[in-house]
Write a protein that holds these residues in place. Structure first.
Motif, short mmCIF file in Angstrom:
data_model
loop_
_atom_site.label_atom_id
_atom_site.label_comp_id
_atom_site.label_asym_id
_atom_site.label_seq_id
_atom_site.Cartn_x
_atom_site.Cartn_y
_atom_site.Cartn_z
N HIS A 139 18.34 -45.67 -28.63
CA HIS A 139 17.26 -45.18 -27.78
C HIS A 139 17.62 -44.03 -26.84
CE1 HIS A 139 15.05 -48.60 -29.26
NE2 HIS A 139 15.91 -49.45 -28.72
N TYR A 140 18.90 -43.76 -26.61
CA TYR A 140 19.27 -42.73 -25.63
C TYR A 140 19.31 -41.35 -26.27
CZ TYR A 140 20.62 -45.73 -21.70
OH TYR A 140 20.62 -46.59 -20.64
N LYS A 141 18.77 -40.37 -25.55
CA LYS A 141 18.92 -38.99 -25.96
C LYS A 141 20.37 -38.54 -25.72
CE LYS A 141 14.12 -37.66 -24.98
NZ LYS A 141 13.25 -36.75 -24.21
N PRO A 142 20.84 -37.55 -26.46
CA PRO A 142 22.24 -37.13 -26.32
C PRO A 142 22.64 -36.76 -24.89
CG PRO A 142 21.27 -36.15 -28.27
CD PRO A 142 20.15 -36.84 -27.55
N GLU A 143 21.70 -36.15 -24.13
CA GLU A 143 22.04 -35.72 -22.78
C GLU A 143 22.21 -36.87 -21.80
OE1 GLU A 143 17.51 -34.83 -23.21
OE2 GLU A 143 19.29 -34.89 -24.49
N HIS A 144 21.84 -38.09 -22.22
CA HIS A 144 21.95 -39.24 -21.33
C HIS A 144 23.12 -40.15 -21.69
CE1 HIS A 144 17.36 -38.67 -20.65
NE2 HIS A 144 18.08 -37.90 -19.86
N ASP A 146 27.54 -40.07 -22.96
CA ASP A 146 28.76 -39.31 -23.22
C ASP A 146 28.99 -39.26 -24.73
OD1 ASP A 146 31.33 -38.13 -22.97
OD2 ASP A 146 32.24 -40.13 -23.08
N PRO A 147 29.25 -38.08 -25.31
CA PRO A 147 29.46 -38.01 -26.76
C PRO A 147 30.68 -38.79 -27.24
CG PRO A 147 29.99 -35.92 -25.70
CD PRO A 147 29.29 -36.75 -24.68
N ASP A 148 31.62 -39.06 -26.33
CA ASP A 148 32.80 -39.86 -26.70
C ASP A 148 32.61 -41.34 -26.40
OD1 ASP A 148 34.10 -37.54 -27.50
OD2 ASP A 148 34.94 -37.18 -25.51
N GLY A 149 31.43 -41.71 -25.89
CA GLY A 149 31.11 -43.12 -25.72
C GLY A 149 31.70 -43.79 -24.50
N THR A 150 32.17 -43.02 -23.50
CA THR A 150 32.81 -43.66 -22.36
C THR A 150 31.85 -44.00 -21.22
OG1 THR A 150 33.39 -41.53 -21.33
CG2 THR A 150 35.01 -42.51 -22.84
N PHE A 151 30.64 -43.46 -21.24
CA PHE A 151 29.65 -43.82 -20.23
C PHE A 151 28.25 -43.47 -20.72
CE2 PHE A 151 31.15 -39.54 -19.09
CZ PHE A 151 29.97 -38.83 -18.99
N ALA A 152 27.26 -44.02 -20.05
CA ALA A 152 25.86 -43.73 -20.38
C ALA A 152 25.02 -43.88 -19.13
CB ALA A 152 25.36 -44.69 -21.46
#
Length: 295
Positions: A139-144, A146-152
């Motif tokens: 459900h999250y857009k890319p800008e919301h 981290d591309p490396d998966g460390t935070f959201a």
């Protein structure tokens, strides 16, 4: 060499520049992972592992009344796991975690900050755990995220102006940041501090970028009541200690208004500062499974 005494402007501008440089430097200088880890669903195994840990420690800058409700909701859903909420201003959260890790103390499991640069800094230090919840992947857009998966992103809020409806009529309330400079508001304004609050640091950066530092120089002449947290101005407003709020957390205005308090938000003509507060799990978390469940 003559030593120059630093003014408040020098100190704040230095903080803003450091925060911005940190964010940009981290984005471009951090070693990129090949890809984020695969998304993980909430499973019976994860719940069982979290219950064996029995607790989770969450550092956050969310207002205590709200963060405790979040914790209570979590405990109701996942009985047997206690949530210890450690609430303070975002800049203090960042300072505390830095001091703890420098002393090899690993007390925090998961943290939320209203200053997104903190998550970038922790990522750069390699102390955030790559973890992607299934809901984030779906459900999250890319800008919301981290591309490396460390935070959201965990929350988003605004920092509007506001007024006490018993002390100020709607038609007389300030409609812009420029209106706050009117002499009639002298000694009637409350504002939070960017050295304590990540919300206010972010809002200050956006304001300086968009309308200039000179605005704050003029505002300083209005005999402002200076408080710490972004959650404090709405409360001072509701108590009638000041009639107008220059900045602060929008959600506290909503909560106070719903509770019957005489407060109302205003969205200035120049635009309203927007703040995103991400969550991240720490690699040395004492309770990593419970932290994953929170995330």
């Amino acid at each position: 060499m003559k030593t120059r005494k630093l003014s408040r402007r020098d100190v704040l501008q230095g903080s803003l520049q450091a925060s911005t440089a940190l964010a940009l430097g981290t984005v471009f200088a951090s070693p990129a992972r090949a890809e984020a880890p695969p998304p993980e669903a909430i499973t019976a195994q994860l719940i069982e592992a979290a219950k064996k840990e029995g607790k989770v420690v969450w550092y956050t800058s969310i207002d205590l009344s709200v963060s405790e409700k979040i914790a209570a909701s979590f405990k109701e859903k996942f009985g047997g796991i206690d949530v210890r909420v450690e609430r303070t201003g975002a800049e203090r959260v960042f300072q505390r975690i830095g001091q703890e890790y420098a002393s090899n103390v690993h007390a925090v499991d998961i943290a939320n900050s209203s200053d997104a640069a903190h998550l970038l800094a922790w990522k750069r230090q390699g102390i955030l755990l790559p973890y992607v919840p299934e809901d984030v992947a779906k459900h999250y857009k890319p800008e919301h995220r981290d591309p490396d998966g460390t935070f959201a992103g965990f929350r988003a809020t605004l920092s509007p102006i506001a007024y006490n409806t018993r002390l100020v009529k709607a038609e007389d309330a300030p409609k812009s940041f420029a209106d706050l400079l009117d002499p009639r508001w002298k000694s009637k304004i409350v504002k939070a501090h960017p050295g304590y609050s990540g919300t206010i640091l972010t809002a200050t950066f956006e304001m300086v970028r968009d309308i200039g530092w000179e605005y704050y120089e003029k505002l300083a002449k209005q005999n402002i009541m200076q408080v710490q947290s972004a959650t404090d101005p709405p409360k001072k407003l509701s108590l009638g200690e000041r009639s107008v709020m220059a900045d602060g957390s929008e959600y506290n205005i909503f909560l106070l208004r719903e509770a019957g308090q005489p407060v109302e938000a205003g969205y200035p003509a120049e635009g309203t500062p927007f703040i995103v507060g991400p969550n991240g799990i720490f690699t040395a978390a004492p309770n990593p499974n419970a932290a994953k469940l929170v995330q």
